[in-house]
Scaffold this motif. Structure first.
Motif, PDB file in Angstrom:
ATOM      1  N   UNK A 166       0.824  -1.217   0.000  1.00  0.00           N
ATOM      2  CA  UNK A 166       0.000   0.000   0.000  1.00  0.00           C
ATOM      3  C   UNK A 166       0.854   1.261   0.000  1.00  0.00           C
ATOM      4  N   UNK A 167       2.081   1.151   0.523  1.00  0.00           N
ATOM      5  CA  UNK A 167       3.009   2.274   0.571  1.00  0.00           C
ATOM      6  C   UNK A 167       3.999   2.240  -0.597  1.00  0.00           C
ATOM      7  N   UNK A 168       3.753   1.373  -1.557  1.00  0.00           N
ATOM      8  CA  UNK A 168       4.593   1.313  -2.739  1.00  0.00           C
ATOM      9  C   UNK A 168       5.817   0.425  -2.615  1.00  0.00           C
ATOM     10  N   UNK A 169       5.910  -0.320  -1.532  1.00  0.00           N
ATOM     11  CA  UNK A 169       7.034  -1.241  -1.353  1.00  0.00           C
ATOM     12  C   UNK A 169       6.572  -2.604  -1.863  1.00  0.00           C
ATOM     13  N   UNK A 170       6.835  -2.841  -3.128  1.00  0.00           N
ATOM     14  CA  UNK A 170       6.334  -4.050  -3.760  1.00  0.00           C
ATOM     15  C   UNK A 170       7.426  -5.066  -4.061  1.00  0.00           C
ATOM     16  N   UNK A 171       8.674  -4.641  -3.984  1.00  0.00           N
ATOM     17  CA  UNK A 171       9.779  -5.562  -4.210  1.00  0.00           C
ATOM     18  C   UNK A 171      10.169  -6.180  -2.873  1.00  0.00           C
TER      19      UNK A 171
END
Length: 119
Positions: A71-76
């Motif tokens: 949700x905070x853009x930490x997808x890796x």
């Protein structure tokens, strides 16, 4: 352009503040659109185990923080294959979808980032 950051979380969830601090840094960096990834290494892979019972240790559960990462853009999100195997963890025991990396893939990952921080 912002420098990319790889956070390496090496502590078990209840062994001290390191696991929570790594997640806090990741969430803050994601909130500011910092290009970053999170690698769970060594005892840090225990953070990924689902159905942890933090209340038994009188601790706050990290599951909400972990679930908030995308949700905070930490997808890796990555986990070390060797660390998982050494600790007897398999994919269906993990509460988050992570890319599991062997030693060669870990070396390649480390080379992709401008900054690497171990917590």
């Amino acid at each position: 352009m912002a420098q990319s950051l790889l956070l390496i979380s090496r502590q078990a969830p209840w062994s001290g503040p390191g696991a929570r601090e790594a997640l806090d840094i990741a969430l803050a960096g994601g909130a500011f659109d910092l290009p970053l990834a999170l690698l769970f290494l060594d005892d840090g892979v225990f953070q990924l185990r689902k159905d942890q019972q933090a209340v038994l240790l009188q601790q706050k559960d990290l599951a909400a923080n972990l679930q908030a990462l995308p949700l905070f853009g930490v997808e890796e999100l990555y986990a070390c294959q060797r660390s998982l195997v050494e600790r007897g963890l398999v994919a269906d025991q993990l509460g988050l979808p992570v890319s599991v990396l062997d030693d060669d893939a870990l070396r390649a990952l480390l080379g992709r980032f401008d900054q690497v921080m171990t917590i």
